[in-house]
Structure formats: structure tokens, C-alpha cells
Design a protein around this motif. Structure first.
Motif, PDB file in Angstrom:
ATOM      1  N   UNK A 370       0.820  -1.207   0.000  1.00 42.85           N
ATOM      2  CA  UNK A 370       0.000   0.000   0.000  1.00 42.85           C
ATOM      3  C   UNK A 370       0.855   1.260   0.000  1.00 42.85           C
ATOM      4  N   UNK A 371       1.908   1.262   0.775  1.00 43.88           N
ATOM      5  CA  UNK A 371       2.781   2.438   0.822  1.00 43.88           C
ATOM      6  C   UNK A 371       3.416   2.698  -0.530  1.00 43.88           C
ATOM      7  N   UNK A 372       3.897   1.645  -1.185  1.00 49.35           N
ATOM      8  CA  UNK A 372       4.510   1.804  -2.500  1.00 49.35           C
ATOM      9  C   UNK A 372       3.472   2.238  -3.537  1.00 49.35           C
ATOM     10  N   UNK A 373       2.303   1.591  -3.502  1.00 50.85           N
ATOM     11  CA  UNK A 373       1.265   1.926  -4.474  1.00 50.85           C
ATOM     12  C   UNK A 373       0.759   3.345  -4.276  1.00 50.85           C
ATOM     13  N   UNK A 374       0.675   3.792  -3.036  1.00 51.73           N
ATOM     14  CA  UNK A 374       0.229   5.150  -2.770  1.00 51.73           C
ATOM     15  C   UNK A 374       1.155   6.179  -3.389  1.00 51.73           C
ATOM     16  N   UNK A 375       2.465   5.926  -3.315  1.00 46.64           N
ATOM     17  CA  UNK A 375       3.425   6.842  -3.932  1.00 46.64           C
ATOM     18  C   UNK A 375       3.268   6.857  -5.450  1.00 46.64           C
TER      19      UNK A 375
END
Length: 467
Positions: A370-375
Motif C-alpha cells: 500500500x505504501x509503495x502503491x500510494x506513492x
């Protein structure tokens, strides 16, 4: 909802004024390839390639020959998002085609931002239209970007609509329209049928609302194969605070307290439009937290669907109550992944402000994805902890759980821990404590309702569910 508010790319892909995206450091190199008249015009206009700058350059006949938009530098771009949209807002009406300068890795997000700049909430007043159309850039999946934009439009329209026209019945109508559009199945339990179906906390929170605004549980299903994904959205269509009434200043934006429901409906639309191979279930407890002689009271003890008892220490902590029954229902089928979205706590806003969507997950793979996709999706999220030592703060002694722990500490965390008690143990559970609102106009994000976390989750789903 206003279906005329569709945001799409220009239909004529062969047309369009050439649009050059120019970083500050690349301007001189670009000018070397232009004729003297164009160079003179660009320099006289003061165009320097700065973020949000734009420039229309005439040809020999005086008609526009090309357009330039500034792209600044990487350091300044990191302070925001949708910078192409920021510059596009100053361009006159017409069709534009990216000719050079836009990095391939940024093309999808920047073109999405351009489309979102065209959003207008015109239900009650004509807000005009955004006249600058964009031809889908080379290499961009136009259908995917348009689906993302359409999901965001649905979310924004639902949140922006005031409670006079967006009560529980209206939220149900929006869900029914969505289900009809994509061939989903939908069922709804309303009013006293909630007690018969064993959803006592949804009923308790919503039972004081006026005629035609009875509480209900909306249950939508789509897809018959693939991993099971359950989305749960808080649908508090207006929140007075109940008997613990909010002050006026805190009540003014409470039409957005169904932002979690709006977000999951917008996300569901994207999932169905893109035909993701999942078994999707959407659960929305839709209520109005009103004040009446039948309102639930501080000191009451409610028994949730899963049998846990809850002491009510503040009727303004109602969102976690309605979500609890819905999560307990979702957990009964042990989906592969269950995600809740809710405008749940002011504490989350104090912690991270209005732009970040805090989320909770015990699974490091989910959190990392989620953190990577959010970026990558320009949908910033921030992991918060399910901090087990705080479990004692939500246990009042007289009942299994306390809906509003005293002391004022860790309000978002204790709310998330409360919800986790109802999500079961067999599914990967993630909770988003969103704001659902943009306080000011920003590129691609007009002031008003806003989706948060949905694009990040959509982008992460293929990896998380093995699609």
C-alpha cells in the motif's frame, strides 16, 4: 448523481495542439530548436519552465502553434502532485496532445490529474466546464485512467451532496444504480429488520432519524470467481453527535461523514469497470446519527452482532459501532482480504493532516504494498500501528469494549483496535481512517469531497491477491 460529469480524454486522437512539458533546466535546450520568433515570444512571456506556468506560442499566421507547460524540478514536484493539471488550468479551451517532455513513468498520473481538473459539482449551480481536453498520451491505458477518474467523480459527488439529498435512502439508491450499471446483486435490510437480522448497533445508532431516513445495511456482491475481497464503508449520512451533540463549528462538514461509503462505492466502480477477477462484496451501514427521544444514550450497553458488549461513553463515537456490525458480517465468510474505509476520528487529522490517508494493517506485505502503491498512484497513505498495549484502553470493565476511551490519547489507534475486534482472524484486515475532504483548491483536487486510499488499494490489489 450527475452522469454528465464524465471525465474522458479527447475522442479525436489525431487532433490536438502540440503540448511540450518543460523542466526548468531543459528550457534552454528546448529553445535552441525553435525559430527566432518563437524564442522571442517565449522569453517575452516570462516562461521559465516553473511549476504551474503555461504559455501559448503563436505561429507565423498568429494562430496558436504550440503550448508549453512548466514542470519545475524533481525537488519542487515532490511537494505536491498533478503538476500538469496545475499548468493546464491556465490554458484556453481546446484539445492538446503531449509532444515532448513528459516522463513515461509520470504519464498516467499526470493525465489522470488533468482529467480530474475537469471535475465540477454542478447539482445546485452551474459551475461551468473545463475546456482544455487532452489526447491520451502514448503508452497510457486510457480506459484505466478514465475508470479511475469515474470512480473519483462518484466518490466526490456523493460526499459533496448535502444530507438533505444524501440520507440513508439516497445512499442506497446510489448503490442500487451502481449495481444495475455493472450487473451486481444487492440486498438491503432497513429499520426494524436490522434487529431481526442481528445488526443491533446499526439499528441503535440510526433509529432516532426522522421519517424516510431509517438505518439500513447495504450488501452488494459482484463477480463469481477469484479471491474474495470485502469492502466496508462507513455511511453516516449526517452526524449531529447524537445526545453528545457536536458544537456548530464541528457539525458544519458532517455531510461528509459518509465519506467511507462514498470511497468504497467509487472503488467498487473502478474494480467492476476494469473487470478485476475478484469476488467483490461491498457492505455499507447507512445511518443518520440524529437526536430524538429514541436516541441511544451515554451509558447504554449494546450487544454487537458477534456477541461482544459495548459500553457507550460518547454517542459521537458512532461510526465504529455501525462498522462493527458490518465487519462482523463480513468476517463470517472469511474473505481473502477485508478493508474498511471511514471518516472515523479527528485524531487522525491531528496526526497526519488532511492530505494523508492513515491506514492500519498487521500484515507487513499489505503495508509495504500500500505504501509503495500510494506513492506511484499519487494517493499518499501512511501506516499507523495496531498497537496491542493500547487494547486495555478500550476495555471499560463493565462491558467487553468502550466506544470512547477517556483520556484523549491515541484516538485513531484505539478506534482501529476497536474495529479489529470485529474483523475476525481469518482474513487480512486493513482499516483506512480517512478525511474525505480537500479543504482548499489544489491541482486535480477541487475544494470539497475527495477520495483517499482507493487508488492506492486498487493499484496494490493485483499483487496482494495474486491477480
Amino acid at each position: 448523481m450527475d452522469r454528465s460529469n464524465a471525465l474522458t480524454f479527447a475522442s479525436d486522437t489525431s487532433a490536438g495542439l502540440p503540448l511540450h512539458v518543460i523542466e526548468s533546466s531543459a528550457l534552454e535546450g528546448f529553445l535552441e530548436g525553435q525559430d527566432a520568433a518563437a524564442v522571442t515570444w517565449i522569453r517575452a512571456s516570462g516562461f521559465a519552465g516553473a511549476l504551474s506556468q503555461s504559455c501559448l506560442v503563436p505561429g507565423p499566421d498568429g494562430a496558436p502553434a504550440m503550448a508549453l507547460v512548466g514542470y519545475g524540478d524533481a525537488g519542487k514536484r515532490a511537494r505536491g502532485r498533478f503538476w500538469l493539471a496545475a499548468a493546464a488550468g491556465a490554458l484556453p479551451a481546446g484539445t492538446y496532445r503531449i509532444a515532448s517532455g513528459l516522463p513515461a513513468e509520470a504519464a498516467e498520473i499526470e493525465s489522470l490529474g488533468w482529467l480530474l481538473s475537469g471535475y465540477r459539482f454542478s447539482r445546485y449551480r452551474d459551475q461551468g466546464r473545463f475546456g482544455a481536453e487532452l489526447v491520451a498520451p502514448d503508452g497510457v491505458n486510457a480506459a484505466r485512467v478514465e475508470a479511475l477518474a469515474a470512480g473519483e467523480v462518484l466518490t466526490r459527488d456523493l460526499i459533496n451532496t448535502p444530507a438533505s439529498d444524501m440520507g440513508p435512502a439516497d445512499l442506497e439508491a446510489a448503490a442500487r444504480t451502481l449495481s444495475e450499471d455493472f450487473g451486481a446483486q444487492i440486498s438491503v435490510l432497513e429499520g426494524d429488520a436490522l434487529l431481526e437480522g442481528n445488526y443491533p448497533m446499526i439499528h441503535a445508532v440510526g433509529r432516532a432519524a426522522g421519517p424516510g431516513r431509517a438505518p439500513r445495511l447495504i450488501d452488494m456482491r459482484w463477480g463469481d470467481s477469484g479471491p474474495a475481497l470485502t469492502l466496508v464503508g462507513k455511511g453516516v449520512c449526517f452526524d449531529t453527535g447524537g445526545l453528545n451533540i457536536k458544537p456548530g463549528a464541528s457539525m458544519g462538514l458532517m455531510k461528509k461523514d459518509m465519506g467511507g461509503a462514498a470511497t468504497v462505492l467509487g472503488l467498487a466502480q473502478v474494480i467492476m469497470a476494469r473487470d478485476l477477477p475478484v469476488r467483490l462484496r461491498v457492505l455499507i451501514p447507512a445511518v443518520e446519527n440524529a437526536i430524538d427521544g429514541d436516541a441511544f444514550r451515554p451509558g447504554d450497553i449494546l450487544t454487537a452482532r458477534n456477541g461482544l458488549t459495548v459500553e457507550i461513553n460518547n454517542t459521537d463515537a458512532e461510526g465504529r459501532l455501525v462498522l462493527a456490525d458490518a465487519l462482523a458480517l463480513g468476517a463470517e465468510e472469511t474473505p481473502d482480504m477485508m478493508v474498511s474505509f471511514a471518516t472515523l476520528t479527528g485524531a487522525a487529522r491531528v496526526a497526519v493532516g488532511p492530505d494523508l490517508a492513515p491506514f492500519y494493517s498487521d500484515d507487513p506485505d499489505v503495508a509495504g504494498a500500500l505504501s509503495m502503491a500510494g506513492d506511484l498512484a499519487a494517493d499518499p497513505v501512511w501506516r499507523m500501528p495496531f498497537h496491542d498495549p493500547y487494547e486495555a484502553m478500550i476495555e471499560p470493565g463493565i462491558a467487553d469494549l468502550d466506544n470512547a476511551p477517556k483520556g484523549g490519547f491515541a484516538g485513531s489507534i484505539t478506534a482501529a483496535l476497536f474495529l479489529r475486534r470485529f474483523a475476525g482472524t481469518g482474513s487480512r484486515y486493513t482499516h483506512f481512517d480517512i478525511y474525505g475532504w480537500s479543504p482548499t483548491d489544489k491541482p486535480g483536487r477541487s475544494k470539497g469531497g475527495a477520495g483517499q486510499g482507493a487508488r492506492a488499494l486498487f493499484s496494490a490489489l493485483p499483487g496482494l491477491l495474486g491477480l
